[in-house]
Design a protein around this motif. Structure first.
Motif: not given
Length: 236
Positions: A112-113, A117-118
Protein backbone atom coordinates in the motif's frame (compact mmCIF):
# COMPACT_ATOMS: atom_id res chain seq x y z
CA UNK A 1 -3.73 19.91 5.69
CA UNK A 2 -4.47 21.48 2.29
CA UNK A 3 -1.64 23.97 2.78
CA UNK A 4 0.72 21.23 3.96
CA UNK A 5 0.02 19.10 0.90
CA UNK A 6 0.62 22.05 -1.42
CA UNK A 7 3.83 22.88 0.42
CA UNK A 8 5.11 19.32 0.08
CA UNK A 9 4.15 19.13 -3.59
CA UNK A 10 5.62 22.46 -4.65
CA UNK A 11 8.63 22.85 -2.35
CA UNK A 12 9.20 19.41 -0.87
CA UNK A 13 8.94 20.85 2.64
CA UNK A 14 6.78 20.27 5.70
CA UNK A 15 5.39 22.71 8.25
CA UNK A 16 8.20 21.65 10.57
CA UNK A 17 10.78 22.78 8.01
CA UNK A 18 9.19 26.23 7.90
CA UNK A 19 8.54 26.68 11.59
CA UNK A 20 5.32 27.78 13.26
CA UNK A 21 5.52 31.48 12.38
CA UNK A 22 6.32 31.02 8.69
CA UNK A 23 3.77 28.22 8.26
CA UNK A 24 1.05 30.34 9.86
CA UNK A 25 1.95 33.07 7.40
CA UNK A 26 1.52 30.61 4.50
CA UNK A 27 -1.90 29.59 5.81
CA UNK A 28 -3.03 33.21 5.80
CA UNK A 29 -1.66 33.63 2.28
CA UNK A 30 -3.69 30.62 1.18
CA UNK A 31 -6.78 32.10 2.83
CA UNK A 32 -6.28 35.40 1.03
CA UNK A 33 -5.87 33.60 -2.30
CA UNK A 34 -8.57 30.94 -2.01
CA UNK A 35 -10.98 32.30 0.58
CA UNK A 36 -12.78 34.83 -1.58
CA UNK A 37 -13.04 32.31 -4.41
CA UNK A 38 -14.78 29.86 -2.08
CA UNK A 39 -17.20 32.56 -0.94
CA UNK A 40 -17.89 33.45 -4.57
CA UNK A 41 -18.74 29.84 -5.36
CA UNK A 42 -21.12 29.70 -2.40
CA UNK A 43 -22.84 32.90 -3.54
CA UNK A 44 -23.25 31.53 -7.07
CA UNK A 45 -24.93 28.46 -5.58
CA UNK A 46 -27.55 30.78 -4.15
CA UNK A 47 -26.50 30.47 -0.53
CA UNK A 48 -27.82 33.43 1.44
CA UNK A 49 -25.71 34.41 4.42
CA UNK A 50 -24.57 37.45 6.34
CA UNK A 51 -21.26 37.70 4.49
CA UNK A 52 -20.17 40.68 6.60
CA UNK A 53 -19.83 38.25 9.50
CA UNK A 54 -17.78 35.68 7.57
CA UNK A 55 -14.86 34.42 9.65
CA UNK A 56 -11.82 32.23 9.13
CA UNK A 57 -10.92 29.37 11.45
CA UNK A 58 -7.71 31.09 12.57
CA UNK A 59 -9.26 34.52 13.16
CA UNK A 60 -8.16 35.84 16.53
CA UNK A 61 -11.73 36.28 17.78
CA UNK A 62 -12.55 32.64 16.99
CA UNK A 63 -9.36 31.38 18.64
CA UNK A 64 -10.23 33.32 21.80
CA UNK A 65 -13.79 32.00 21.73
CA UNK A 66 -12.60 28.39 21.45
CA UNK A 67 -10.13 28.86 24.30
CA UNK A 68 -12.81 30.48 26.45
CA UNK A 69 -15.26 27.65 25.73
CA UNK A 70 -12.76 24.94 26.69
CA UNK A 71 -11.72 26.76 29.87
CA UNK A 72 -15.35 27.26 30.87
CA UNK A 73 -16.28 23.62 30.23
CA UNK A 74 -13.21 22.54 32.22
CA UNK A 75 -14.07 24.84 35.13
CA UNK A 76 -17.62 23.46 35.16
CA UNK A 77 -16.32 19.89 35.26
CA UNK A 78 -17.82 18.87 31.91
CA UNK A 79 -14.43 18.03 30.34
CA UNK A 80 -11.10 16.99 31.80
CA UNK A 81 -7.51 16.78 30.69
CA UNK A 82 -5.70 13.45 30.71
CA UNK A 83 -3.40 11.17 28.76
CA UNK A 84 -5.19 8.87 26.32
CA UNK A 85 -4.25 6.71 23.34
CA UNK A 86 -4.72 8.55 20.07
CA UNK A 87 -4.36 7.98 16.34
CA UNK A 88 -0.94 9.32 15.43
CA UNK A 89 0.13 10.22 11.91
CA UNK A 90 3.84 9.58 11.42
CA UNK A 91 3.85 11.83 8.35
CA UNK A 92 1.93 14.78 9.80
CA UNK A 93 3.58 14.25 13.21
CA UNK A 94 0.23 15.03 14.76
CA UNK A 95 -2.94 13.40 16.07
CA UNK A 96 -5.74 12.87 13.57
CA UNK A 97 -9.42 12.03 14.00
CA UNK A 98 -11.17 8.77 13.14
CA UNK A 99 -12.76 10.33 10.06
CA UNK A 100 -9.31 11.05 8.64
CA UNK A 101 -8.29 7.38 8.78
CA UNK A 102 -8.87 5.08 5.81
CA UNK A 103 -9.62 1.60 7.15
CA UNK A 104 -8.69 -1.22 4.77
CA UNK A 105 -9.38 -4.93 5.35
CA UNK A 106 -6.49 -7.09 4.15
CA UNK A 107 -6.74 -10.78 3.36
CA UNK A 108 -3.04 -11.35 2.82
CA UNK A 109 0.21 -9.80 1.67
CA UNK A 110 -0.58 -6.33 0.30
CA UNK A 111 1.54 -3.37 -0.78
CA UNK A 112 0.00 0.00 0.00
CA UNK A 113 1.03 3.59 -0.64
CA UNK A 114 1.83 5.38 2.63
CA UNK A 115 2.20 9.18 2.87
CA UNK A 116 5.84 10.14 3.29
CA UNK A 117 7.23 7.17 1.36
CA UNK A 118 8.11 7.00 -2.32
CA UNK A 119 7.60 3.23 -2.54
CA UNK A 120 4.68 1.14 -1.39
CA UNK A 121 5.03 -0.67 1.94
CA UNK A 122 4.18 -4.26 2.77
CA UNK A 123 1.21 -5.07 5.01
CA UNK A 124 -0.76 -8.17 5.94
CA UNK A 125 2.27 -10.41 6.52
CA UNK A 126 2.88 -11.92 9.98
CA UNK A 127 5.98 -10.80 11.84
CA UNK A 128 7.33 -13.16 14.50
CA UNK A 129 9.27 -12.01 17.55
CA UNK A 130 10.09 -13.43 20.97
CA UNK A 131 9.44 -12.27 24.50
CA UNK A 132 12.05 -13.45 27.01
CA UNK A 133 10.70 -15.33 30.02
CA UNK A 134 14.16 -15.95 31.43
CA UNK A 135 17.66 -16.23 30.02
CA UNK A 136 16.98 -19.68 28.57
CA UNK A 137 13.27 -19.45 27.76
CA UNK A 138 11.22 -17.33 25.42
CA UNK A 139 7.74 -17.27 23.92
CA UNK A 140 7.24 -16.41 20.25
CA UNK A 141 4.23 -14.37 19.15
CA UNK A 142 3.06 -13.27 15.71
CA UNK A 143 1.40 -10.08 14.51
CA UNK A 144 0.83 -8.16 11.30
CA UNK A 145 1.32 -4.92 13.25
CA UNK A 146 4.68 -5.17 15.08
CA UNK A 147 4.57 -1.46 15.92
CA UNK A 148 1.63 -2.08 18.27
CA UNK A 149 3.73 -4.33 20.51
CA UNK A 150 4.85 -1.17 22.30
CA UNK A 151 1.46 -1.21 24.02
CA UNK A 152 1.39 -4.93 24.87
CA UNK A 153 0.44 -5.59 28.50
CA UNK A 154 -0.27 -9.36 28.54
CA UNK A 155 0.05 -12.59 26.54
CA UNK A 156 -2.84 -15.06 26.15
CA UNK A 157 -2.11 -18.66 25.17
CA UNK A 158 -4.08 -21.78 24.24
CA UNK A 159 -4.09 -23.93 27.41
CA UNK A 160 -4.52 -27.17 25.45
CA UNK A 161 -1.35 -26.56 23.43
CA UNK A 162 1.48 -28.52 25.01
CA UNK A 163 3.97 -25.86 23.90
CA UNK A 164 2.42 -23.24 26.15
CA UNK A 165 0.94 -25.10 29.11
CA UNK A 166 4.04 -24.56 31.22
CA UNK A 167 4.06 -20.81 30.54
CA UNK A 168 0.65 -20.05 32.09
CA UNK A 169 1.06 -18.06 35.31
CA UNK A 170 4.57 -16.88 34.46
CA UNK A 171 5.64 -13.48 33.13
CA UNK A 172 7.59 -12.37 30.08
CA UNK A 173 9.73 -9.25 29.84
CA UNK A 174 8.95 -6.53 27.33
CA UNK A 175 12.12 -5.82 25.31
CA UNK A 176 11.61 -2.05 24.99
CA UNK A 177 9.51 -1.07 28.00
CA UNK A 178 10.16 -1.68 31.70
CA UNK A 179 7.13 -3.95 31.95
CA UNK A 180 6.40 -7.58 32.85
CA UNK A 181 3.72 -9.25 30.74
CA UNK A 182 1.62 -11.90 32.54
CA UNK A 183 1.07 -15.07 30.51
CA UNK A 184 -2.45 -16.36 30.97
CA UNK A 185 -5.18 -18.59 29.62
CA UNK A 186 -8.60 -17.12 29.05
CA UNK A 187 -9.86 -19.63 26.53
CA UNK A 188 -13.10 -21.39 27.46
CA UNK A 189 -14.16 -22.71 24.07
CA UNK A 190 -16.60 -19.83 23.64
CA UNK A 191 -14.92 -17.41 21.25
CA UNK A 192 -17.23 -14.49 22.02
CA UNK A 193 -16.73 -14.95 25.76
CA UNK A 194 -12.97 -15.32 25.37
CA UNK A 195 -12.66 -12.15 23.31
CA UNK A 196 -14.88 -10.26 25.75
CA UNK A 197 -12.78 -11.35 28.76
CA UNK A 198 -9.52 -10.56 27.00
CA UNK A 199 -10.79 -7.14 25.93
CA UNK A 200 -11.87 -6.37 29.50
CA UNK A 201 -8.50 -7.45 30.88
CA UNK A 202 -6.55 -5.43 28.31
CA UNK A 203 -8.72 -2.38 28.93
CA UNK A 204 -8.14 -2.59 32.68
CA UNK A 205 -4.39 -3.07 32.30
CA UNK A 206 -4.07 -0.41 29.61
CA UNK A 207 -5.93 2.04 31.85
CA UNK A 208 -3.56 1.19 34.69
CA UNK A 209 -0.46 1.47 32.52
CA UNK A 210 -1.88 4.04 30.10
CA UNK A 211 0.44 6.89 31.00
CA UNK A 212 3.53 4.71 30.56
CA UNK A 213 2.30 3.42 27.19
CA UNK A 214 1.48 6.89 25.92
CA UNK A 215 4.85 8.19 27.09
CA UNK A 216 6.64 5.45 25.17
CA UNK A 217 4.56 6.05 22.04
CA UNK A 218 5.01 9.81 22.16
CA UNK A 219 8.76 9.43 22.52
CA UNK A 220 9.25 6.77 19.86
CA UNK A 221 6.79 7.93 17.23
CA UNK A 222 7.78 11.59 17.13
CA UNK A 223 9.88 11.00 14.03
CA UNK A 224 8.17 9.48 11.01
CA UNK A 225 10.88 6.92 10.29
CA UNK A 226 10.64 5.42 13.79
CA UNK A 227 7.37 3.64 12.95
CA UNK A 228 8.95 1.45 10.31
CA UNK A 229 12.36 1.36 11.95
CA UNK A 230 10.78 -0.55 14.85
CA UNK A 231 9.07 -2.95 12.48
CA UNK A 232 12.32 -3.47 10.60
CA UNK A 233 14.09 -4.70 13.73
CA UNK A 234 12.17 -7.97 13.62
CA UNK A 235 12.78 -10.96 11.36
CA UNK A 236 9.84 -12.78 9.84
Amino acid sequence: MVVEKALARKEGKSRHDLGRQEFTKRVWEWKAEKGERIYEHLKRMGISADWDRAAFTMDEKLSKAVTRAFVTLYDWGFIYRSDRLVIWSCTLKSCISDIEVDKVELTGRTFLAVPGYTEKLEFGVPTFFAYKIDEATEIVVATTRPDTMLGDVAIAVQPEDERYKGFIGRTARHPFVERDLPIMSLLTGNLEQDVSKLHLLMTQMTTKLGNDIILILSQLLTRMEICWEIAGNFQR
